[in-house]
Design a protein around this motif. Structure first.
Motif, PDB file in Angstrom:
ATOM      1  N   PHE A  68       0.689  -1.060   0.317  1.00 54.63           N
ATOM      2  CA  PHE A  68       0.101   0.168   0.228  1.00 54.63           C
ATOM      3  C   PHE A  68       0.956   1.312   0.107  1.00 54.63           C
ATOM      4  O   PHE A  68      -0.416   2.513  -0.364  1.00 54.63           O
ATOM      5  N   CYS A  69       2.041   1.290   0.327  1.00 58.28           N
ATOM      6  CA  CYS A  69       3.140   2.548   0.693  1.00 58.28           C
ATOM      7  C   CYS A  69       4.697   2.312  -0.448  1.00 58.28           C
ATOM      8  O   CYS A  69       4.469   3.341  -1.162  1.00 58.28           O
ATOM      9  N   GLY A  70       5.553   1.093  -0.514  1.00 57.29           N
ATOM     10  CA  GLY A  70       6.558   0.737  -0.477  1.00 57.29           C
ATOM     11  C   GLY A  70       6.185   0.998  -2.220  1.00 57.29           C
ATOM     12  O   GLY A  70       6.712   1.887  -3.482  1.00 57.29           O
ATOM     13  N   ILE A  71       5.520  -0.060  -3.090  1.00 54.08           N
ATOM     14  CA  ILE A  71       5.245  -0.346  -3.790  1.00 54.08           C
ATOM     15  C   ILE A  71       4.390   1.023  -5.127  1.00 54.08           C
ATOM     16  O   ILE A  71       4.913   1.155  -6.213  1.00 54.08           O
ATOM     17  N   PRO A  72       3.706   1.723  -4.541  1.00 50.14           N
ATOM     18  CA  PRO A  72       3.454   2.658  -5.318  1.00 50.14           C
ATOM     19  C   PRO A  72       3.920   4.085  -4.798  1.00 50.14           C
ATOM     20  O   PRO A  72       4.797   4.858  -5.696  1.00 50.14           O
ATOM     21  N   LEU A  73       4.515   4.106  -4.160  1.00 45.64           N
ATOM     22  CA  LEU A  73       5.643   5.440  -4.189  1.00 45.64           C
ATOM     23  C   LEU A  73       6.509   5.165  -5.082  1.00 45.64           C
ATOM     24  O   LEU A  73       6.769   5.975  -6.243  1.00 45.64           O
ATOM     25  N   PHE A  74       7.622   3.983  -5.610  1.00 44.11           N
ATOM     26  CA  PHE A  74       8.089   3.833  -5.972  1.00 44.11           C
ATOM     27  C   PHE A  74       7.877   3.661  -7.019  1.00 44.11           C
ATOM     28  O   PHE A  74       8.707   4.289  -7.987  1.00 44.11           O
ATOM     29  N   SER A 280       8.166   2.220   8.714  1.00 44.14           N
ATOM     30  CA  SER A 280       9.164   3.145   8.297  1.00 44.14           C
ATOM     31  C   SER A 280      10.173   2.474   8.173  1.00 44.14           C
ATOM     32  O   SER A 280      10.412   3.221   6.650  1.00 44.14           O
ATOM     33  N   GLN A 281      10.319   1.153   7.795  1.00 36.27           N
ATOM     34  CA  GLN A 281      11.655   0.600   7.396  1.00 36.27           C
ATOM     35  C   GLN A 281      11.148  -0.317   5.827  1.00 36.27           C
ATOM     36  O   GLN A 281      12.098   0.386   4.731  1.00 36.27           O
ATOM     37  N   ILE A 282      10.370   0.124   5.443  1.00 36.52           N
ATOM     38  CA  ILE A 282       9.589  -0.390   3.807  1.00 36.52           C
ATOM     39  C   ILE A 282      10.594   1.445   3.607  1.00 36.52           C
ATOM     40  O   ILE A 282      10.915   0.922   2.082  1.00 36.52           O
ATOM     41  N   PHE A 283       9.625   2.134   4.045  1.00 36.40           N
ATOM     42  CA  PHE A 283       9.651   3.556   3.369  1.00 36.40           C
ATOM     43  C   PHE A 283      11.582   3.918   2.695  1.00 36.40           C
ATOM     44  O   PHE A 283      11.881   3.998   2.022  1.00 36.40           O
ATOM     45  N   TYR A 284      11.965   3.510   3.877  1.00 39.08           N
ATOM     46  CA  TYR A 284      13.520   3.617   4.684  1.00 39.08           C
ATOM     47  C   TYR A 284      14.435   3.091   3.619  1.00 39.08           C
ATOM     48  O   TYR A 284      15.434   3.202   2.557  1.00 39.08           O
ATOM     49  N   SER A 285      13.996   1.469   3.273  1.00 39.48           N
ATOM     50  CA  SER A 285      15.174   0.433   3.186  1.00 39.48           C
ATOM     51  C   SER A 285      14.790   1.072   0.704  1.00 39.48           C
ATOM     52  O   SER A 285      15.421   0.478   0.612  1.00 39.48           O
ATOM     53  N   LEU A 286      13.467   1.335   0.396  1.00 37.75           N
ATOM     54  CA  LEU A 286      13.488   0.752  -0.674  1.00 37.75           C
ATOM     55  C   LEU A 286      14.161   2.370  -1.485  1.00 37.75           C
ATOM     56  O   LEU A 286      14.160   2.839  -2.393  1.00 37.75           O
ATOM     57  N   GLY A 287      14.216   3.355  -1.103  1.00 34.55           N
ATOM     58  CA  GLY A 287      15.226   4.407  -0.672  1.00 34.55           C
ATOM     59  C   GLY A 287      14.559   5.857  -1.554  1.00 34.55           C
ATOM     60  O   GLY A 287      14.388   6.555  -2.180  1.00 34.55           O
ATOM     61  N   CYS A 288      13.041   5.932  -0.522  1.00 39.43           N
ATOM     62  CA  CYS A 288      12.226   6.715  -1.003  1.00 39.43           C
ATOM     63  C   CYS A 288      12.695   8.204  -0.532  1.00 39.43           C
ATOM     64  O   CYS A 288      12.900   8.740   0.367  1.00 39.43           O
TER      65      CYS A 288
END
Length: 626
Positions: A68-74, A280-288
């Protein structure tokens, strides 16, 4: 070039993109992005977070946040950069008032780039010292060891039992491992306070030089050279992870460690902290919001399917994190069994895991230097993949912003300048108080500011530029509009989750400490200034832009400042169709209609014929036929 009408501009644009360069092929882009997203955090943050937040139960919020957050922002950042073929500053032609977001991304990338390379340099140092017969942190017999030191190998069992009894009697005496003393008393030669810098540790300074030289050489030709390097740096860590995995699970006690990592504690799933950590981990890990994704995507072909790429890369990143957990916890379980303690006693995260706990576990293995060399080589490669993109983000932003022929030709010198500056700014982090500063930067410079930047970016694209416009742009680029799920995520769910992360970060805030050392107030305020320095770019630039805009009332000025500028849109003229088609005045229309097309076509054929830019030019001509 020609002197009439619109031709020079058109031709110049075509030239410029050829000059700007593209990825050699799609695999280079995917590998670079995987190398960027998969970093040290996958090895030293995720496994620990997973074990601390309820083992296997943590995977549930983690994957929900990914979807819901990682892939869409990416996907949003990739499509944004690819559509405009611009770095993190140039893309803000979409709504010039928000260009401060691009500057904020640059500031964040600068901070991360400075301290990230220091971590790589420590990995280099350990890599070099591992090339010995016995690892230097195996025994307690070195000049830097203290009487409290108790090695895993050099005391026989009876003395360790005796030590346990004395520990019960005298709780102040704490067992310190030789690896911890090696790290604190020898490698870092740690001072007692963040303000007490002491001397520069020369071995670390040398390794910092080495890591900056490596990064510079890999980026000497921009994405043309780094695209070739990632074939190795992005894939080889998986080879090493697999070797260490096989070595790990064949040890006794490995199963205990892995059970620790994976046993679900379902009661934790109702805890807000667990969801916050997952987000937070998804967010920081993907480098958004670092600006790197926009930059990497800007070197893609216009019609590249970045929707597919974003899903592949995000899932690879998360799978790597989970896989790394097996590698870490199998060996930690083995060490805990050997010491006769609980796994929770040896589990650690951050630099403590990479440079203390794991190296100590490696000393128990036969041919330990080999495993140590492999492990640190993997850390170096994981770090470099991220570091390439951080540096390229800054260089691309500078080059695109100045944008004249001269600086495009001199791009290598810009890269050199940024690398030298990064090296000099990293020098204080190699002093005796360096690790305190490194953790300060890690905790403040790149935490909540990223969340704010990302939130404003979502709002600017979806609500100021307009979601309908953006969906049309994507349809023009990919041939299909973004799937409904992504439309809903971009407009409502992702911004809501980002806002939740922000609130969560503020509520959860604890002043930073390192082991027993508590940071003084002045250091924490420096941390907050670093965090603010990237966010403050946004309102400052917005105010500046509104003041410079035309209009009599404030409302008119705001409208003009947020309206997409004339040169927003696809970079190459042949992709500027529909509402981006160039508008000609009716009188000269017939004269100019033919004009731009002919040189265009000739140019494409000429470019396709020349071997150097063959792939680039011919691909563009195919694209325009589509």
């Amino acid at each position: 070039m020609g002197t009439n009408g619109a031709v020079p501009g058109e031709q110049g644009k075509q030239e410029k993109s050829v000059k700007r360069g593209n990825w050699g092929n799609q695999i280079e882009f995917v590998l670079t992005s995987v190398g960027y997203a998969v970093g040290l955090g996958n090895v030293w943050r995720f496994p620990y977070l997973c074990y601390r937040n309820g083992g296997g139960a943590f995977m549930f919020p983690y994957f929900i946040m990914l979807v819901f957050c990682g892939i869409p922002l990416f996907f949003m950042e990739l499509s944004f950069g690819q559509f405009a073929s611009q770095g993190c500053l140039g893309v803000w032609r979409v709504s010039p008032m928000f260009k401060g977001v691009g500057y904020g991304m640059m500031v964040v990338s600068t901070y991360i780039g400075i301290y990230y390379n220091v971590v790589i340099c420590i990995a280099f140092y350990y890599f070099f010292v591992s090339m010995t017969h016995t690892l230097p942190w195996t025994y307690c017999s070195n000049p830097w060891n203290t009487p409290d030191c108790a090695g895993v190998l050099d005391s026989n069992l009876s003395s360790r039992v005796a030590l346990n009894i004395t520990q019960l009697l005298n709780s102040t005496q704490k067992r310190t491992s030789p690896s911890e003393e090696y790290w604190r008393r020898y490698v870092l030669n740690l001072s007692d306070d963040i303000g007490n810098l002491g001397e520069v540790r020369l071995p670390l300074l040398g390794c910092l030089g080495v890591s900056w030289v490596v990064v510079f050489l890999c980026l000497i030709k921009g994405v043309k050279s780094s695209g070739k390097v990632v074939y190795f740096t992005a894939t080889f860590p998986y080879v090493v992870l697999t070797i260490l995995f096989v070595r790990g699970i064949t040890l006794e006690g490995a199963v205990t460690g892995i059970m620790y990592y994976l046993t679900p504690q379902w009661d934790k799933i109702l805890n807000a902290k667990v969801w916050g950590d997952a987000a937070s981990q998804i967010f920081y890990s993907l480098g958004c919001a670092w600006g790197g994704l926009i930059t990497m995507a800007s070197y893609n072909k216009f019609h590249n399917n970045c929707y597919r790429d974003s899903i592949i890369i995000s899932i690879t990143n998360c799978a790597t994190s989970v896989y790394a957990g097996f590698v870490i916890f199998s060996i930690l379980g083995f060490m805990a069994k050997h010491l006769g303690v609980d796994v929770s006693k040896v589990a650690d995260h951050g630099p403590g895991l990479a440079f203390v706990a794991y190296p100590e576990a490696l000393t128990l293995l036969p041919i330990s230097p080999l495993w140590s060399i492999l492990f640190f080589f993997m850390l170096i490669l994981l770090g470099l993949g991220t570091q390439f993109c951080l540096l390229e983000t800054l260089v691309t932003a500078i080059v695109d912003e100045v944008g004249n022929e001269w600086i495009i030709r001199k791009k290598t010198f810009v890269t050199l300048g940024v690398a030298v500056a990064g090296f000099l700014l990293g020098v204080p982090l190699t002093t005796q108080a360096g690790i305190y500063w490194l953790l300060l930067m890690d905790n403040y410079a790149a935490s909540f500011s990223l969340v704010v930047i990302s939130c404003i970016m979502c709002v600017a694209i979806m609500y100021i530029y307009g979601h309908r416009n953006y969906f049309k742009d994507i349809e023009m680029m990919l041939g299909f509009p973004p799937p409904l799920f992504f439309q809903i995520c971009w407009r409502f769910i992702s911004p809501a989750i980002i806002f939740f992360i922000l609130v969560f970060t503020v509520i959860q805030y604890r002043p930073i400490s390192y082991n027993e050392y508590v940071y003084p107030a002045w250091a924490i305020s420096i941390g907050f200034l670093m965090a603010l320095s990237s966010v403050i770019c946004i309102p400052i630039y917005a105010i500046y832009k509104v003041c410079r805009s035309e209009g009599d009332t404030l409302l008119e000025r705001l409208k003009n400042a947020t309206k997409a500028s004339k040169d927003w849109g696809p970079a190459l003229p042949e992709h500027r169709s529909g509402r981006y088609a160039p508008v000609f005045s009716p009188s000269t229309e017939s004269h100019l209609e033919v004009q731009p097309l002919q040189p265009e076509k000739g140019q494409n054929e000429a470019v396709a014929a020349s071997p150097v830019q063959g792939s680039n030019g011919s691909a563009h001509s195919q694209d325009s036929r589509l």
